[in-house]
Enzyme design. Structure first.
Site: not given
Length: 396
Positions: A81, A139-140, A364
């Site tokens: 993702d 996962e995020e 990020h």
């Protein structure tokens, strides 16, 4: 084949890995929305001749590669993702989806595992046991995709599991992990403080939610410094403070958001309890009321000690002198933790930072990128761990 041989053998797949990674980088999808991504992964796996299962626990994909020789079942995992971040890079593979970007390396994790699939499909005749490749969604964002994949049988019959995170704070050509608690539990909290609004010139007729909220922010800093054992790492961060609308009105509402990071359940519960107590007492002191919504995130990533020892054996020969280190604990969270609660395994960092190619931004970040050569190291480490385990745990 020794561990350096895996990297050499993977070089023939490197161009494909780069192409795969850049396709995914141009076409990212957010957590729980990875429909096109998972379909694309399944197509690549079928082209390689893999046995493929789709829609595992949502948009998960599993490739099963069965060797001709008896042996253990080893699972290898990649996440697929992306993040809600606008890509600010100027390059030909920048994201084409407004506001969505692979800013954490999941595109490269997926390409690395596809490279491992390519390697294994060429060697099924000499492969001992089963290699189960897990392409995991979400996962995020909690609750994550690992739990749903596990519930859908992803680990059924699996003996051990390994995962790699390409890590730009670590230079290209290095690798790191640590035994036991490695990554933190990423909990979140949401607090609403209610006072009594009124005119800014008449504070005595009000209960100022800004003052109460500010007092709580100051007080909560003492939780880690005065309530938690100094030998137990923990973080309490208030990341958002929202109150009021204009200069001459005393706010009735204050909204706080933040995160708690820790490595043990005892510290996790201690911090939560102390925050609840402080909120009650601070609000009582100022005549306000407060409600906290504390949301548990992923558990800590706790590496199996024996499998971490295996990492140091495999990585030492793969990365060479000075290329392997024991990591400090990392306050970031990972839902790989759920797999490690079910079977032994190890989660590892592979260096992907390199100033020469612009891989200098943190995970990020809108300009995040990585040294794509690290994908070969990632795939080689996963294969090396799997084959070292298989050699030590052969089944008759």
């Amino acid at each position: 084949m020794d561990n350096t041989g895996y990297a050499v053998a993977l070089q023939k797949h490197y161009a494909n890995m780069v192409s795969w990674r850049r396709h995914l980088h141009r076409n990212p999808e957010l957590s729980f929305r990875e429909e096109k991504t998972s379909s694309w992964i399944a197509e690549r796996l079928k082209e390689l001749g893999c046995e493929v299962r789709t829609n595992v626990g949502g948009h998960g994909v599993i490739a099963t590669i069965r060797g001709n020789l008896p042996g253990p079942a080893v699972a290898l995992r990649a996440d697929i993702d992306a993040l809600p971040i606008q890509d600010a890079k100027q390059c030909e593979y920048a994201s084409t989806i407004p506001g969505v970007m692979h800013a954490c390396g999941h595109d490269a994790h997926t390409a690395s595992l596809l490279g491992a699939a390519s390697y294994y499909m060429e060697r099924r005749s000499t492969l001992a046991g089963e290699r189960r490749l897990l392409f995991q969604p979400a996962e995020e964002v909690t609750p994550g995709g690992a739990l749903s994949m596990i519930a859908d049988g992803a680990l059924s019959g699996v003996d051990v599991i390994y995962g790699v995170h390409l890590w730009t704070p670590l230079p290209y050509g290095q690798a790191a992990t640590k035994p036991g608690p490695f990554m933190a539990s990423p909990d979140e909290f949401y607090i609403d403080i209610t006072g009594k609004g009124g005119h800014g010139a008449l504070p005595h007729e009000t209960v100022d939610a800004v003052v109460a909220g500010s007092a709580f922010v100051q007080a909560v800093q003492s939780v880690v410094s005065r309530s938690v054992n100094p030998l137990d790492p923990a973080v309490v961060t208030v990341g958002s403070f929202q109150a009021g609308t204009t200069a001459n009105v005393i706010a009735e509402q204050c909204h706080l958001k933040g995160t708690v990071r820790s490595f043990t359940e005892s510290v996790r519960e201690l911090v939560k309890r102390r925050m609840e107590e402080l909120l009650l007492h601070v609000c009582s002191q100022y005549g306000a009321s407060g409600v906290m919504d504390y949301r548990y995130g992923y558990p800590p990533v706790v590496n199996d000690v024996q499998e971490t020892e295996r990492f140091f054996q495999v990585a030492d020969s793969l990365f060479g002198p000075g290329g392997v280190r024991e990591s400090e604990p990392v306050m970031a969270g990972e839902d790989f933790a759920y797999y490690l609660q079910q079977v032994p395994g190890c989660f590892m960092f592979v260096g992907a930072g390199n100033e020469a190619c612009g891989a200098v931004y943190p995970h990020h970040h809108p300009k995040f990128d990585l040294d794509e050569r690290s994908m070969v190291h990632s795939a080689a480490l996963l294969i090396g761990m799997a084959e070292h385990y298989a050699a030590a745990h052969g089944k008759a």
